[in-house]
Structures are given as C-alpha cells and as structure tokens.
Design a protein around this motif. Sequence first.
Motif, PDB file in Angstrom:
ATOM      1  N   VAL A   1       0.839  -1.202   0.000  1.00 57.20           N
ATOM      2  CA  VAL A   1       0.000   0.000   0.000  1.00 57.20           C
ATOM      3  C   VAL A   1       0.870   1.247   0.000  1.00 57.20           C
ATOM      4  O   VAL A   1       0.588   2.215  -0.724  1.00 57.20           O
ATOM      5  N   ALA A   2       1.942   1.247   0.780  1.00 56.00           N
ATOM      6  CA  ALA A   2       2.851   2.402   0.804  1.00 56.00           C
ATOM      7  C   ALA A   2       3.474   2.611  -0.568  1.00 56.00           C
ATOM      8  O   ALA A   2       3.569   3.743  -1.049  1.00 56.00           O
ATOM      9  N   TYR A   3       3.881   1.533  -1.217  1.00 60.40           N
ATOM     10  CA  TYR A   3       4.465   1.643  -2.569  1.00 60.40           C
ATOM     11  C   TYR A   3       3.418   2.099  -3.575  1.00 60.40           C
ATOM     12  O   TYR A   3       3.673   2.971  -4.404  1.00 60.40           O
ATOM     13  N   ASP A   4       2.214   1.541  -3.480  1.00 63.27           N
ATOM     14  CA  ASP A   4       1.143   1.883  -4.417  1.00 63.27           C
ATOM     15  C   ASP A   4       0.726   3.345  -4.296  1.00 63.27           C
ATOM     16  O   ASP A   4       0.390   3.986  -5.292  1.00 63.27           O
ATOM     17  N   GLN A   5       0.763   3.891  -3.100  1.00 64.93           N
ATOM     18  CA  GLN A   5       0.365   5.279  -2.877  1.00 64.93           C
ATOM     19  C   GLN A   5       1.491   6.261  -3.172  1.00 64.93           C
ATOM     20  O   GLN A   5       1.285   7.462  -3.129  1.00 64.93           O
ATOM     21  N   GLY A   6       2.677   5.783  -3.470  1.00 70.24           N
ATOM     22  CA  GLY A   6       3.784   6.659  -3.824  1.00 70.24           C
ATOM     23  C   GLY A   6       4.634   7.102  -2.656  1.00 70.24           C
ATOM     24  O   GLY A   6       5.465   7.993  -2.798  1.00 70.24           O
TER      25      GLY A   6
ATOM     26  N   LEU B   1       6.981   5.427  -1.213  1.00 68.56           N
ATOM     27  CA  LEU B   1       8.351   4.931  -1.331  1.00 68.56           C
ATOM     28  C   LEU B   1       9.031   5.459  -2.584  1.00 68.56           C
ATOM     29  O   LEU B   1      10.135   5.043  -2.907  1.00 68.56           O
ATOM     30  N   GLY B   2       8.404   6.405  -3.281  1.00 71.19           N
ATOM     31  CA  GLY B   2       8.971   6.955  -4.501  1.00 71.19           C
ATOM     32  C   GLY B   2       9.823   8.172  -4.210  1.00 71.19           C
ATOM     33  O   GLY B   2      10.444   8.314  -3.155  1.00 71.19           O
ATOM     34  N   SER B   3       9.838   9.079  -5.158  1.00 73.06           N
ATOM     35  CA  SER B   3      10.637  10.296  -5.009  1.00 73.06           C
ATOM     36  C   SER B   3      10.003  11.230  -3.978  1.00 73.06           C
ATOM     37  O   SER B   3       8.902  10.990  -3.488  1.00 73.06           O
ATOM     38  N   GLY B   4      10.711  12.322  -3.686  1.00 76.38           N
ATOM     39  CA  GLY B   4      10.206  13.288  -2.708  1.00 76.38           C
ATOM     40  C   GLY B   4       8.913  13.950  -3.148  1.00 76.38           C
ATOM     41  O   GLY B   4       8.023  14.190  -2.339  1.00 76.38           O
TER      42      GLY B   4
ATOM     43  N   GLN C   1       6.627  12.603  -5.112  1.00 77.13           N
ATOM     44  CA  GLN C   1       5.554  11.621  -4.978  1.00 77.13           C
ATOM     45  C   GLN C   1       5.129  11.485  -3.520  1.00 77.13           C
ATOM     46  O   GLN C   1       3.938  11.375  -3.217  1.00 77.13           O
ATOM     47  N   GLY C   2       6.095  11.511  -2.617  1.00 80.36           N
ATOM     48  CA  GLY C   2       5.782  11.434  -1.200  1.00 80.36           C
ATOM     49  C   GLY C   2       4.995  12.638  -0.722  1.00 80.36           C
ATOM     50  O   GLY C   2       4.064  12.513   0.072  1.00 80.36           O
ATOM     51  N   ALA C   3       5.372  13.830  -1.203  1.00 78.26           N
ATOM     52  CA  ALA C   3       4.644  15.046  -0.821  1.00 78.26           C
ATOM     53  C   ALA C   3       3.207  15.006  -1.343  1.00 78.26           C
ATOM     54  O   ALA C   3       2.274  15.408  -0.640  1.00 78.26           O
ATOM     55  N   GLU C   4       3.035  14.526  -2.573  1.00 82.06           N
ATOM     56  CA  GLU C   4       1.684  14.409  -3.126  1.00 82.06           C
ATOM     57  C   GLU C   4       0.850  13.405  -2.335  1.00 82.06           C
ATOM     58  O   GLU C   4      -0.331  13.643  -2.054  1.00 82.06           O
ATOM     59  N   ALA C   5       1.452  12.280  -1.947  1.00 84.21           N
ATOM     60  CA  ALA C   5       0.741  11.284  -1.153  1.00 84.21           C
ATOM     61  C   ALA C   5       0.361  11.847   0.211  1.00 84.21           C
ATOM     62  O   ALA C   5      -0.732  11.589   0.717  1.00 84.21           O
ATOM     63  N   LEU C   6       1.243  12.643   0.811  1.00 83.37           N
ATOM     64  CA  LEU C   6       0.933  13.261   2.100  1.00 83.37           C
ATOM     65  C   LEU C   6      -0.231  14.239   1.971  1.00 83.37           C
ATOM     66  O   LEU C   6      -1.120  14.266   2.814  1.00 83.37           O
ATOM     67  N   LYS C   7      -0.246  15.021   0.898  1.00 88.42           N
ATOM     68  CA  LYS C   7      -1.361  15.954   0.682  1.00 88.42           C
ATOM     69  C   LYS C   7      -2.669  15.196   0.502  1.00 88.42           C
ATOM     70  O   LYS C   7      -3.706  15.587   1.047  1.00 88.42           O
ATOM     71  N   ARG C   8      -2.629  14.092  -0.272  1.00 89.65           N
ATOM     72  CA  ARG C   8      -3.847  13.293  -0.463  1.00 89.65           C
ATOM     73  C   ARG C   8      -4.335  12.729   0.856  1.00 89.65           C
ATOM     74  O   ARG C   8      -5.534  12.732   1.148  1.00 89.65           O
ATOM     75  N   ALA C   9      -3.402  12.262   1.695  1.00 93.25           N
ATOM     76  CA  ALA C   9      -3.784  11.704   2.992  1.00 93.25           C
ATOM     77  C   ALA C   9      -4.372  12.779   3.900  1.00 93.25           C
ATOM     78  O   ALA C   9      -5.350  12.532   4.611  1.00 93.25           O
ATOM     79  N   GLN C  10      -3.792  13.984   3.863  1.00 97.14           N
ATOM     80  CA  GLN C  10      -4.314  15.073   4.694  1.00 97.14           C
ATOM     81  C   GLN C  10      -5.704  15.499   4.242  1.00 97.14           C
ATOM     82  O   GLN C  10      -6.502  15.953   5.046  1.00 97.14           O
ATOM     83  N   GLU C  11      -6.001  15.354   2.970  1.00 98.66           N
ATOM     84  CA  GLU C  11      -7.327  15.718   2.475  1.00 98.66           C
ATOM     85  C   GLU C  11      -8.345  14.612   2.711  1.00 98.66           C
ATOM     86  O   GLU C  11      -9.524  14.882   2.923  1.00 98.66           O
ATOM     87  N   THR C  12      -7.900  13.350   2.709  1.00102.38           N
ATOM     88  CA  THR C  12      -8.816  12.219   2.768  1.00102.38           C
ATOM     89  C   THR C  12      -9.090  11.736   4.183  1.00102.38           C
ATOM     90  O   THR C  12     -10.234  11.410   4.510  1.00102.38           O
TER      91      THR C  12
ATOM     92  N   LEU D   1       8.111  19.183   5.523  1.00 98.42           N
ATOM     93  CA  LEU D   1       9.084  18.124   5.702  1.00 98.42           C
ATOM     94  C   LEU D   1      10.319  18.364   4.844  1.00 98.42           C
ATOM     95  O   LEU D   1      11.439  18.156   5.296  1.00 98.42           O
ATOM     96  N   SER D   2      10.121  18.872   3.639  1.00 96.34           N
ATOM     97  CA  SER D   2      11.274  19.084   2.756  1.00 96.34           C
ATOM     98  C   SER D   2      12.169  20.205   3.287  1.00 96.34           C
ATOM     99  O   SER D   2      13.396  20.109   3.206  1.00 96.34           O
ATOM    100  N   ASP D   3      11.577  21.261   3.853  1.00 97.48           N
ATOM    101  CA  ASP D   3      12.402  22.331   4.432  1.00 97.48           C
ATOM    102  C   ASP D   3      13.208  21.822   5.625  1.00 97.48           C
ATOM    103  O   ASP D   3      14.388  22.156   5.778  1.00 97.48           O
ATOM    104  N   SER D   4      12.580  21.012   6.461  1.00 99.72           N
ATOM    105  CA  SER D   4      13.289  20.465   7.614  1.00 99.72           C
ATOM    106  C   SER D   4      14.405  19.533   7.164  1.00 99.72           C
ATOM    107  O   SER D   4      15.497  19.547   7.725  1.00 99.72           O
TER     108      SER D   4
END
Length: 102
Positions: A15-20, A22-25, A27-38, A64-67
């Motif tokens: 599921v982590a791989y499918d949602q992105g 484990l991909g690039s930064g 993809q991870g940021a986009e997945a985090l935004k989707r999770a925060q919205e959903t 997260l990227s700034d930190s």
Amino acid sequence: RFLIKGGLAGAAVYVAYDQGLLGSGTQGAEALKRAQETLPPAIREWTKYLGWELPPTPKFDFSLSDSWNKGVHTVMSALSVAPTRACEYTREGWKYVKDLVK
C-alpha cells in the motif's frame, strides 16, 4: 501467526508503494497531501457511526522538505569544518598535556 504478521507487513509495504510513499520526494509530498485531504473526513464519518466525539485535529504548518534540507545543510557544514576543528582540538590537547608535564 507468523504468516498473518508477514502478510500484514507485506500488505502495508504494498500500500505504501502503491500510494507513492516509497517513490521520489515529490511523490511522497503528493501522497501526504492526499492523505491530509482524505483522512479527516473519513475519521469524522467513522466517529459519527460509532458515536464517539473527538477533538478537532490541530493544523500544522510544517514542511518536511524544508526540515530535511535544513538538516542536510547542518550536517554538511559540520563535516566541512570538521578537519579544522580536529586540528584545533588536537593542538589544544597537546598544549594541555605539555602544561601538565611541566
């Protein structure tokens, strides 16, 4: 029991791989935004269904990227001055030992 735990761990990784996650930064940021919205609407729906009342979720203004970038800069600056500091500390140590021997 081991097979059940292994299956759950494998499903979590899939599921982590499918949602992105484990991909690039990006993809991870986009997945985090989707999770925060959903997640908040889904949690509210389940709490209404179960009859629970939860406090409102706090809002975080955290990048997260700034930190991560700040941490990388800090480590790299520490590594860049490490040889100079090592020489300074060695010199001070020898001076201290010479003073003790006198």
